[in-house]
Design a protein around this motif. Sequence first.
Motif, short mmCIF file in Angstrom:
data_model
loop_
_atom_site.label_atom_id
_atom_site.label_comp_id
_atom_site.label_asym_id
_atom_site.label_seq_id
_atom_site.Cartn_x
_atom_site.Cartn_y
_atom_site.Cartn_z
N VAL A 46 -20.30 10.93 -14.83
CA VAL A 46 -20.09 9.65 -13.96
C VAL A 46 -20.00 9.87 -12.39
O VAL A 46 -19.33 10.94 -12.30
N LEU A 47 -20.59 9.21 -11.60
CA LEU A 47 -20.48 9.34 -10.24
C LEU A 47 -19.39 8.43 -9.57
O LEU A 47 -19.22 7.26 -10.14
N LYS A 48 -18.58 8.70 -8.77
CA LYS A 48 -17.51 7.95 -8.12
C LYS A 48 -17.72 7.92 -6.99
O LYS A 48 -17.68 9.06 -6.12
N ALA A 49 -17.86 6.69 -6.16
CA ALA A 49 -17.63 6.37 -4.88
C ALA A 49 -16.11 5.91 -4.53
O ALA A 49 -15.11 6.90 -4.54
N GLY A 50 -15.95 4.75 -4.12
CA GLY A 50 -14.60 4.37 -3.97
C GLY A 50 -13.65 4.28 -5.32
O GLY A 50 -12.68 4.66 -5.39
N ALA A 103 -13.42 0.13 -1.42
CA ALA A 103 -14.79 -0.31 -1.94
C ALA A 103 -15.89 0.26 -0.97
O ALA A 103 -15.90 -0.15 0.10
N THR A 104 -16.82 0.93 -1.57
CA THR A 104 -17.84 1.16 -0.63
C THR A 104 -19.16 0.49 -0.84
O THR A 104 -19.13 -0.52 -1.74
N LEU A 105 -19.89 0.38 0.28
CA LEU A 105 -21.19 -0.43 0.23
C LEU A 105 -22.19 -0.12 -0.90
O LEU A 105 -22.42 -1.11 -1.76
N SER A 155 -22.19 -8.62 -6.63
CA SER A 155 -21.84 -8.15 -5.49
C SER A 155 -21.90 -9.08 -4.36
O SER A 155 -22.68 -9.72 -4.00
N ASN A 156 -20.83 -9.03 -3.61
CA ASN A 156 -20.76 -10.07 -2.33
C ASN A 156 -21.75 -9.81 -1.13
O ASN A 156 -22.20 -10.76 -0.51
N VAL A 157 -22.08 -8.40 -1.01
CA VAL A 157 -22.80 -8.15 0.17
C VAL A 157 -24.44 -8.32 -0.27
O VAL A 157 -25.37 -8.06 0.83
C1 LIG Z 1 -9.16 -7.66 -8.03
C2 LIG Z 1 -10.48 -7.29 -7.77
C3 LIG Z 1 -11.40 -8.25 -7.14
C4 LIG Z 1 -12.55 -8.28 -6.41
N1 LIG Z 1 -13.27 -9.06 -5.95
C5 LIG Z 1 -14.55 -8.75 -5.66
C6 LIG Z 1 -15.37 -9.87 -5.00
O1 LIG Z 1 -14.90 -11.03 -4.50
N2 LIG Z 1 -16.63 -9.50 -4.57
C7 LIG Z 1 -17.12 -8.31 -4.70
O2 LIG Z 1 -18.35 -8.11 -4.57
N3 LIG Z 1 -16.49 -7.49 -5.38
C8 LIG Z 1 -15.22 -7.65 -5.73
N4 LIG Z 1 -14.52 -6.75 -6.57
C9 LIG Z 1 -15.35 -5.48 -6.94
C10 LIG Z 1 -15.43 -4.55 -6.00
O3 LIG Z 1 -15.81 -4.66 -4.71
C11 LIG Z 1 -16.06 -3.31 -6.41
O4 LIG Z 1 -15.38 -2.65 -7.60
C12 LIG Z 1 -16.09 -2.26 -5.41
O5 LIG Z 1 -16.97 -2.68 -4.21
C13 LIG Z 1 -17.06 -0.95 -6.12
O6 LIG Z 1 -17.23 -0.01 -4.97
P1 LIG Z 1 -16.68 1.61 -5.20
O7 LIG Z 1 -17.04 2.32 -4.16
O8 LIG Z 1 -15.32 1.57 -5.70
O9 LIG Z 1 -17.44 1.70 -6.60
P2 LIG Z 1 -17.44 2.85 -7.75
O10 LIG Z 1 -16.51 2.29 -8.67
O11 LIG Z 1 -17.09 4.18 -7.25
O12 LIG Z 1 -18.69 2.67 -8.36
C14 LIG Z 1 -19.35 1.72 -9.08
C15 LIG Z 1 -20.56 2.09 -9.60
O13 LIG Z 1 -21.70 2.64 -8.88
C16 LIG Z 1 -21.93 3.81 -8.93
N5 LIG Z 1 -22.40 4.27 -7.56
C17 LIG Z 1 -21.42 4.11 -6.51
N6 LIG Z 1 -21.98 4.49 -5.31
C18 LIG Z 1 -23.26 5.07 -5.73
C19 LIG Z 1 -24.12 5.48 -5.00
N7 LIG Z 1 -24.22 5.62 -3.85
N8 LIG Z 1 -25.29 5.94 -5.69
C20 LIG Z 1 -25.63 5.76 -6.85
N9 LIG Z 1 -24.44 5.05 -7.64
C21 LIG Z 1 -23.37 4.84 -6.95
C22 LIG Z 1 -21.03 4.47 -9.62
O14 LIG Z 1 -21.52 5.56 -10.39
C23 LIG Z 1 -20.33 3.48 -10.55
O15 LIG Z 1 -20.93 3.35 -11.76
C24 LIG Z 1 -13.22 -6.82 -6.92
C25 LIG Z 1 -12.58 -5.85 -7.48
C26 LIG Z 1 -11.32 -5.94 -8.20
C27 LIG Z 1 -10.58 -5.15 -8.44
#
Ligand SMILES: Cc1cc2nc3c(=O)[nH]c(=O)nc-3n(C[C@H](O)[C@H](O)[C@H](O)COP(=O)(O)OP(=O)(O)OC[C@H]3O[C@@H](n4cnc5c(N)ncnc54)[C@H](O)[C@@H]3O)c2cc1C
Lengths: 167, 322
Positions: free
Chosen positions: B25-29, B105-107, B160-162
């Motif tokens: 699996v790929l991981k961003a944030g 968290a990333t976009l 997604s919020n965005v």
């Molecule tokens: C308590 C809590 C409250 C939250 N409230 C909100 C909220 O109000 N609104 C909201 O929108 N979100 C909310 N979230 C969710 C949070 O915003 C997302 O989990 C976060 O944005 C995911 O981003 P990340 O970079 O951590 O993704 P990751 O966890 O790294 O990745 C998520 C998924 O996307 C894939 N991925 C990531 N980047 C790419 C890329 N560039 N290309 C291809 N695949 C990719 C990964 O493989 C994975 O499957 C909440 C989370 C928590 C824990």
Amino acid sequence: MDRRKRVVVLRVNGEVHERLVRSADTLLDVLRGGLGLTGTRRGCDLGTCGCCTVQVDGRPRLACLTLAAEVEGSEIRTVEGLARDGRLAPLQQCWIEAGASQCGFCSPGFLLAADRLVREEPEAGRERIREALAGNLCRCTGFVKILDAVEACLERARAGRREESPA
Amino acid sequence: MRRFEYRIAAGLDEALAAASRPGTVLKAGGVDLLDRMKEGIERPALVVGLQQVLPAGVAEEGGGLVLGAGTTLAELERSPLLRERAPALARAAGEAATPQIREMATLGGNLLQMPRCLYLRSRHYPCEATDPGGGCPAREGEHETHALFENEGCSAVHPSNVAPALLALEAEAEVAGPGGGRHVGLAAWLGAGAEEGGRRPGEILLGLRLPGRALGDRCAHAEVRARQSFDWPLAMAAANFNLEQPRLVLGAVAPRPWPVAAPELLREIRERGPEAELLERLVTRAAAGATPLPGNAWRLRLLRAAARRAVLQALHVAEETW
Ligand SMILES: Cc1cc2nc3c(=O)[nH]c(=O)nc-3n(C[C@H](O)[C@H](O)[C@H](O)COP(=O)(O)OP(=O)(O)OC[C@H]3O[C@@H](n4cnc5c(N)ncnc54)[C@H](O)[C@@H]3O)c2cc1C
Ligand code: SF4
């Protein structure tokens, strides 16, 4: 060697530590287990409660959702790093005076989130304080004393600056 | 968490190879991914970090803006460029989750996170989304926050919020894939438009481009939550009147971002202002075609409120009490 393990070098509160960790270890696991820095709390362990908030390069992050292996090279700050030379930080002092801790479990996370605000937004008012602490949950105080503590700390710093350079 | 191997991809080729490898699996944030791994619903043997592969930051380019997929929500929230030229997006990012999570968290991850259906996120329930033929426990069970539109099959909403603001800003995605790179409208990539071009297996999102024509201060994001902050939106809307053809896109109401098809009405509102009768027609149109489930019909009123607020804010009209 097991490829699911690795040696990481972490800078925590200005000290450098080298540890063999599992890739699956979060920063929280290593702080509490490996380094014995138990001030950073394990609450929900799923990113919801804010108890494990630490600062990574000055920004508040959740240690439970951060892999230890990915913060190598960063400056990590935990609640143990707030006091200087055995003296509590002004924020901690205000915390005590306002009675912002009851059971105390959530306090470290709050302190690290509030410290960022105090450093970067000296003019912050109640509304900004509420926003900055929105990611931390407290189940004892009802939050009011926590907000009071941070407000008092900001207010005291502003008063100090006014004294130093009277308009 | 179960044990796994962790590697940081050194380049795009390594990341693309990982994206197509089973058990990887790929991981961003990592906010979404580690959550799922801790719940035991994702059990990879290898986790590949994208931090050295994904561009990060907000920059001007050719009259528009480019956003790296690795930009954090906090960076979007703080970016002076975004606050000035695409305030709807800065706000949408700044209202998501908590300050700590926004720092991580990333976009890209926000757009691609797994939906928040509680059955889907528990390993104790079989469900249609992960196990075709498994049925949908949400239909009989907890579905207050589930979809109001397109909910015949899986009714988990796109979380997604965005996304709504990005679609209202006519964002174009830059993606890399096993067969090469391509540019595609984000709406199409997320399966939220009439156009073809949906996400293909193994594709990595590199960034988004916001065209100059969509930028300006006549766009807004509004969301309705149960609590003032740190809560998932029950309905959200993004309106953009900078465009020749204004747009209104809803979120948290369907399995994908939900563009409202009301081109003439939106143009009329831009020309005449948000007169009460026009606005009423617009929010009625926004809710049209909804097929709410027994436990979530009440959210139709919130959908209308979010749409109304987004339009009024985009046009800088003070919200009347309603
Ligand atoms: C308590 C809590 C409250 C939250 N409230 C909100 C909220 O109000 N609104 C909201 O929108 N979100 C909310 N979230 C969710 C949070 O915003 C997302 O989990 C976060 O944005 C995911 O981003 P990340 O970079 O951590 O993704 P990751 O966890 O790294 O990745 C998520 C998924 O996307 C894939 N991925 C990531 N980047 C790419 C890329 N560039 N290309 C291809 N695949 C990719 C990964 O493989 C994975 O499957 C909440 C989370 C928590 C824990
Ligand atoms: S709504 Fe979708 S994810 Fe949730 S239980 Fe039903 S099929 Fe599964």
